[in-house]
Scaffold this motif. Structure first.
Motif, PDB file in Angstrom:
ATOM      1  N   LEU A 161      44.843   7.252  71.896  1.00 37.07           N
ATOM      2  CA  LEU A 161      46.147   7.101  71.242  1.00 37.07           C
ATOM      3  C   LEU A 161      47.072   8.257  71.580  1.00 37.07           C
ATOM      4  CD1 LEU A 161      44.868   5.899  67.753  1.00 37.07           C
ATOM      5  CD2 LEU A 161      46.111   4.503  69.420  1.00 37.07           C
ATOM      6  N   ILE A 162      46.556   9.485  71.460  1.00 30.62           N
ATOM      7  CA  ILE A 162      47.370  10.671  71.731  1.00 30.62           C
ATOM      8  C   ILE A 162      47.773  10.708  73.201  1.00 30.62           C
ATOM      9  CG2 ILE A 162      47.435  13.188  71.701  1.00 30.62           C
ATOM     10  CD1 ILE A 162      47.385  11.745  68.936  1.00 30.62           C
ATOM     11  N   GLY A 163      46.828  10.420  74.085  1.00 30.55           N
ATOM     12  CA  GLY A 163      47.131  10.441  75.513  1.00 30.55           C
ATOM     13  C   GLY A 163      48.202   9.440  75.901  1.00 30.55           C
ATOM     14  N   MET A 164      48.123   8.235  75.326  1.00 34.64           N
ATOM     15  CA  MET A 164      49.123   7.222  75.629  1.00 34.64           C
ATOM     16  C   MET A 164      50.508   7.662  75.172  1.00 34.64           C
ATOM     17  SD  MET A 164      49.559   3.364  74.120  1.00 34.64           S
ATOM     18  CE  MET A 164      49.939   4.057  72.512  1.00 34.64           C
ATOM     19  N   VAL A 165      50.608   8.093  73.935  1.00 30.79           N
ATOM     20  CA  VAL A 165      51.911   8.495  73.398  1.00 30.79           C
ATOM     21  C   VAL A 165      52.469   9.671  74.178  1.00 30.79           C
ATOM     22  CG1 VAL A 165      53.080   9.460  71.381  1.00 30.79           C
ATOM     23  CG2 VAL A 165      51.434   7.606  71.089  1.00 30.79           C
ATOM     24  N   GLU A 166      51.626  10.631  74.488  1.00 30.19           N
ATOM     25  CA  GLU A 166      52.084  11.819  75.203  1.00 30.19           C
ATOM     26  C   GLU A 166      52.577  11.483  76.604  1.00 30.19           C
ATOM     27  OE1 GLU A 166      49.529  15.202  77.073  1.00 30.19           O
ATOM     28  OE2 GLU A 166      49.905  15.738  74.984  1.00 30.19           O
ATOM     29  N   SER A 167      51.805  10.710  77.347  1.00 33.20           N
ATOM     30  CA  SER A 167      52.192  10.401  78.728  1.00 33.20           C
ATOM     31  C   SER A 167      53.444   9.536  78.783  1.00 33.20           C
ATOM     32  CB  SER A 167      51.036   9.721  79.465  1.00 33.20           C
ATOM     33  OG  SER A 167      50.670   8.503  78.838  1.00 33.20           O
ATOM     34  N   VAL A 168      53.533   8.561  77.897  1.00 37.22           N
ATOM     35  CA  VAL A 168      54.713   7.678  77.884  1.00 37.22           C
ATOM     36  C   VAL A 168      55.962   8.456  77.490  1.00 37.22           C
ATOM     37  CG1 VAL A 168      55.783   5.711  76.735  1.00 37.22           C
ATOM     38  CG2 VAL A 168      53.402   5.569  77.482  1.00 37.22           C
ATOM     39  N   SER A 169      55.862   9.277  76.460  1.00 39.26           N
ATOM     40  CA  SER A 169      57.048  10.008  75.996  1.00 39.26           C
ATOM     41  C   SER A 169      57.469  11.078  76.987  1.00 39.26           C
ATOM     42  CB  SER A 169      56.780  10.633  74.626  1.00 39.26           C
ATOM     43  OG  SER A 169      55.695  11.530  74.669  1.00 39.26           O
ATOM     44  N   ALA A 170      56.505  11.722  77.666  1.00 40.14           N
ATOM     45  CA  ALA A 170      56.850  12.739  78.663  1.00 40.14           C
ATOM     46  C   ALA A 170      57.638  12.120  79.813  1.00 40.14           C
ATOM     47  CB  ALA A 170      55.581  13.409  79.180  1.00 40.14           C
ATOM     48  N   GLU A 171      57.231  10.940  80.234  1.00 40.80           N
ATOM     49  CA  GLU A 171      57.964  10.237  81.286  1.00 40.80           C
ATOM     50  C   GLU A 171      59.337   9.805  80.781  1.00 40.80           C
ATOM     51  OE1 GLU A 171      58.648   8.174  84.981  1.00 40.80           O
ATOM     52  OE2 GLU A 171      57.194   9.709  84.382  1.00 40.80           O
ATOM     53  N   TRP A 172      59.400   9.344  79.536  1.00 36.97           N
ATOM     54  CA  TRP A 172      60.642   8.797  78.979  1.00 36.97           C
ATOM     55  C   TRP A 172      61.729   9.853  78.820  1.00 36.97           C
ATOM     56  CZ3 TRP A 172      62.749   9.678  73.970  1.00 36.97           C
ATOM     57  CH2 TRP A 172      63.838   8.853  73.647  1.00 36.97           C
ATOM     58  N   ILE A 173      61.373  11.072  78.411  1.00 35.31           N
ATOM     59  CA  ILE A 173      62.430  12.078  78.218  1.00 35.31           C
ATOM     60  C   ILE A 173      63.053  12.482  79.546  1.00 35.31           C
ATOM     61  CG2 ILE A 173      61.549  12.982  76.043  1.00 35.31           C
ATOM     62  CD1 ILE A 173      60.358  15.337  77.556  1.00 35.31           C
ATOM     63  N   ASP A 174      62.324  12.291  80.655  1.00 35.58           N
ATOM     64  CA  ASP A 174      62.897  12.587  81.969  1.00 35.58           C
ATOM     65  C   ASP A 174      63.604  11.379  82.570  1.00 35.58           C
ATOM     66  OD1 ASP A 174      62.107  15.257  82.090  1.00 35.58           O
ATOM     67  OD2 ASP A 174      60.128  14.751  82.865  1.00 35.58           O
ATOM     68  N   ARG A 175      63.056  10.192  82.302  1.00 37.30           N
ATOM     69  CA  ARG A 175      63.630   8.966  82.875  1.00 37.30           C
ATOM     70  C   ARG A 175      63.642   7.866  81.817  1.00 37.30           C
ATOM     71  NH1 ARG A 175      61.160  11.626  86.995  1.00 37.30           N
ATOM     72  NH2 ARG A 175      59.086  11.106  86.216  1.00 37.30           N
ATOM     73  N   PRO A 176      64.577   7.928  80.878  1.00 43.29           N
ATOM     74  CA  PRO A 176      64.598   6.950  79.787  1.00 43.29           C
ATOM     75  C   PRO A 176      64.961   5.542  80.228  1.00 43.29           C
ATOM     76  CG  PRO A 176      66.537   8.364  79.688  1.00 43.29           C
ATOM     77  CD  PRO A 176      65.626   8.957  80.728  1.00 43.29           C
ATOM     78  N   GLY A 177      65.650   5.414  81.379  1.00 45.06           N
ATOM     79  CA  GLY A 177      66.063   4.087  81.826  1.00 45.06           C
ATOM     80  C   GLY A 177      66.939   3.431  80.775  1.00 45.06           C
ATOM     81  N   GLY A 178      66.652   2.177  80.467  1.00 41.41           N
ATOM     82  CA  GLY A 178      67.457   1.471  79.466  1.00 41.41           C
ATOM     83  C   GLY A 178      66.780   1.402  78.113  1.00 41.41           C
TER      84      GLY A 178
END
Length: 221
Positions: A161-178
């Motif tokens: 759970l922690i790994g998923m949230v961390e990896s997804v959010s780390a990518e999102w703050i750099d490339r949020p897209g839409g």
């Protein structure tokens, strides 16, 4: 006759240690501002500018640049844990619990993106905060998985759970897209629930994500 001199020496040493810790804390707080405004790759020289001192003066209170940077990373980790502690709880329905936790994380990394990037670049401190959060989540899951006969699953599930949230959010703050923060919160909560639900169903327990969690012992019936 020597004891008063020894006591005086001990008193001076204690005062110096206290003053050193105070100055270290002040430098760390100014470094946080520098990172927040300048980015995670900010130099010690720039941190010194924000602290309004010469760079060499910082090294009177830190062993070297690594000591300073690790102190800053640990301070960021403490900030995160203080923010997250109140939301790691079984109060409420699963969907609400997971949504609350995901939104807390996303709000923090959005507001403190540079501090988060800085923390993630320091393996020891980043590992400490991951372990602390994972342990808290595992402790929350353990009573439920215990009654289902798979207590050893709590830690791996928490790490997933922690790994998923961390990896997804780390990518999102750099490339949020839409994807905005609200949409990503819902996605993370749904994916997290899928992991938990699959684990519970594998042992015959079916929970309604929109109803308050039952007591762990109720899963025996």
């Amino acid at each position: 006759m020597t004891k008063p001199q020894q006591d005086a020496g001990d008193g001076r040493a204690a005062r110096w240690r206290g003053q050193r810790e105070k100055r270290r804390s002040e430098f760390v707080e100014r470094a946080l501002v520098a990172i927040d405004e300048e980015g995670p790759d900010v130099s010690v020289a720039t941190m010194a500018v924000y602290a309004e001192v010469a760079r060499t003066r910082i090294y009177r209170h830190f062993d070297d640049s690594t000591d300073l940077k690790n102190a800053v990373a640990r301070r960021v980790a403490a900030m995160m844990l203080l923010e997250y502690a109140p939301v790691i709880t079984v109060d409420g329905a699963p969907h609400a619990i997971l949504t609350r936790a995901a939104r807390t994380h996303l709000d923090w990394v959005t507001e403190h993106a540079n501090l988060y990037r800085y923390l993630m670049s320091f393996s020891p401190a980043a590992g400490e905060v991951r372990r602390a959060i994972s342990t808290a989540v595992a402790d929350m899951l353990h009573p439920y998985l215990d009654v289902l006969g798979v207590p050893a699953t709590a830690t791996p599930l928490a790490n997933a759970l922690i790994g998923m949230v961390e990896s997804v959010s780390a990518e999102w703050i750099d490339r949020p897209g839409g994807t905005d923060v609200g949409a990503l919160t819902e996605q993370l909560a749904a994916w997290a629930w899928a992991l938990v639900d699959t684990t519970m169903r594998s042992r015959g327990a079916v929970l309604d994500p929109d109803r308050p969690l039952p007591a762990p012992d109720d899963l025996r019936t």
